[in-house]
Write a protein that holds these residues in place. Sequence first.
Motif, short mmCIF file in Angstrom:
data_model
loop_
_atom_site.label_atom_id
_atom_site.label_comp_id
_atom_site.label_asym_id
_atom_site.label_seq_id
_atom_site.Cartn_x
_atom_site.Cartn_y
_atom_site.Cartn_z
N ALA A 103 0.84 -1.21 0.00
CA ALA A 103 0.00 0.00 0.00
C ALA A 103 0.86 1.25 0.00
N TRP A 104 2.06 1.16 0.59
CA TRP A 104 2.95 2.32 0.62
C TRP A 104 3.48 2.67 -0.77
N HIS A 105 3.39 1.74 -1.71
CA HIS A 105 3.76 2.02 -3.10
C HIS A 105 2.61 2.71 -3.84
N ARG A 106 1.43 2.70 -3.24
CA ARG A 106 0.23 3.18 -3.93
C ARG A 106 -0.32 4.47 -3.31
N LEU A 107 0.48 5.17 -2.55
CA LEU A 107 0.00 6.38 -1.89
C LEU A 107 -0.37 7.44 -2.92
N ALA A 108 -1.48 8.13 -2.66
CA ALA A 108 -1.97 9.14 -3.60
C ALA A 108 -1.32 10.50 -3.32
N PRO A 109 -1.01 11.26 -4.37
CA PRO A 109 -0.45 12.60 -4.16
C PRO A 109 -1.52 13.56 -3.68
N TRP A 110 -1.09 14.61 -2.99
CA TRP A 110 -2.00 15.70 -2.67
C TRP A 110 -2.48 16.34 -3.97
N PRO A 111 -3.65 16.97 -3.98
CA PRO A 111 -4.25 17.46 -5.23
C PRO A 111 -3.39 18.44 -6.03
N ASP A 112 -2.55 19.21 -5.36
CA ASP A 112 -1.74 20.21 -6.03
C ASP A 112 -0.44 19.68 -6.62
N VAL A 113 -0.10 18.44 -6.32
CA VAL A 113 1.27 17.97 -6.52
C VAL A 113 1.67 17.80 -7.98
N VAL A 114 0.88 17.09 -8.76
CA VAL A 114 1.31 16.79 -10.13
C VAL A 114 1.49 18.08 -10.93
N GLU A 115 0.50 18.97 -10.87
CA GLU A 115 0.63 20.24 -11.58
C GLU A 115 1.79 21.07 -11.04
N GLY A 116 1.93 21.10 -9.71
CA GLY A 116 3.02 21.86 -9.10
C GLY A 116 4.38 21.36 -9.53
N LEU A 117 4.56 20.04 -9.53
CA LEU A 117 5.84 19.47 -9.96
C LEU A 117 6.11 19.76 -11.44
N GLN A 118 5.08 19.66 -12.25
CA GLN A 118 5.27 19.93 -13.68
C GLN A 118 5.73 21.36 -13.90
N ARG A 119 5.18 22.29 -13.16
CA ARG A 119 5.60 23.68 -13.29
C ARG A 119 7.03 23.88 -12.79
N LEU A 120 7.35 23.32 -11.64
CA LEU A 120 8.69 23.47 -11.07
C LEU A 120 9.75 22.81 -11.94
N LYS A 121 9.38 21.73 -12.59
CA LYS A 121 10.30 20.99 -13.44
C LYS A 121 10.76 21.80 -14.66
N ARG A 122 9.97 22.76 -15.07
CA ARG A 122 10.35 23.57 -16.23
C ARG A 122 11.62 24.38 -15.97
N ARG A 123 11.83 24.72 -14.72
CA ARG A 123 12.96 25.59 -14.38
C ARG A 123 14.05 24.87 -13.58
N TYR A 124 13.66 23.85 -12.82
CA TYR A 124 14.59 23.19 -11.91
C TYR A 124 14.66 21.69 -12.20
N THR A 125 15.77 21.09 -11.78
CA THR A 125 15.84 19.64 -11.70
C THR A 125 15.11 19.24 -10.43
N ILE A 126 14.16 18.32 -10.54
CA ILE A 126 13.39 17.90 -9.36
C ILE A 126 13.64 16.43 -9.09
N CYS A 127 13.88 16.13 -7.83
CA CYS A 127 14.16 14.75 -7.45
C CYS A 127 13.56 14.44 -6.09
N THR A 128 13.43 13.17 -5.80
CA THR A 128 13.01 12.75 -4.47
C THR A 128 14.22 12.74 -3.54
N LEU A 129 13.98 12.96 -2.27
CA LEU A 129 14.96 12.65 -1.23
C LEU A 129 14.16 12.10 -0.06
N SER A 130 13.98 10.80 -0.10
CA SER A 130 13.07 10.12 0.82
C SER A 130 13.76 8.96 1.50
#
Length: 240
Positions: A103-130
Amino acid sequence: MPSTSAHRLAGEVDVLAFDIFGTVVDWHGSIAREIAALHPQVDADAFALAWREGYRPAMARVMSGELGWTLIDDLHRMILDAILPRFGLGHLDEAARRQLNRAWHRLAPWPDVVEGLQRLKRRYTICTLSNGNLGLLTNMAKRAGLPWDCVLSAEVFRAYKPDPATYLGVAKVFDLPPQRVMLVAAHHDDLAGARACGLRTAYVEREIEFGARRPKDVSPQPGNDLHSRDLLDLADQLGC
């Protein structure tokens, strides 16, 4: 509009590294929904909290040397096996336990996340640190459509946050000085660890990380470079 300080900072950072559990994905809501669907007789809210409560003590056993290096998937399974009898689920067989642990592989993102990451990705390299392991983070990203440029994990550095090896490891991977990396997280202790290593920090409000009945204090704290309502707000502040 972004603030003047944020505009300045926007040109001083190359990589945004994101905490995942609670910051990018709604672990509590996701786990509670799975439990409610599979075992409606169980208090799903309490189950999700109990499973997560075992997280820090389990990591502490690894960091102290009591346990050897152990993936989060395996720590999650240890915690799960320990709490199942408490919730009347001690009868679950191996297949059911394995599926539930995923189930921990199937966690849902917060509603703002996908769009927010797509916008941030245009200018920055984005990565996980988990602290989550590579397989978990990759499966989660694939399922949720999280557009990472790179998946980094405690598994890569064989150290759990807040070990400096994790924060400094991101800078090393991208051959950058630490101040060119910003940690984005909903947890002040994580941000403090990053800041102590010279990283920039951005706090994200996730008031209902522990469920709607347990709202968090998301007041700004000194030390962080940025404070944002969500990733869309962060993108605004960083000029994306």
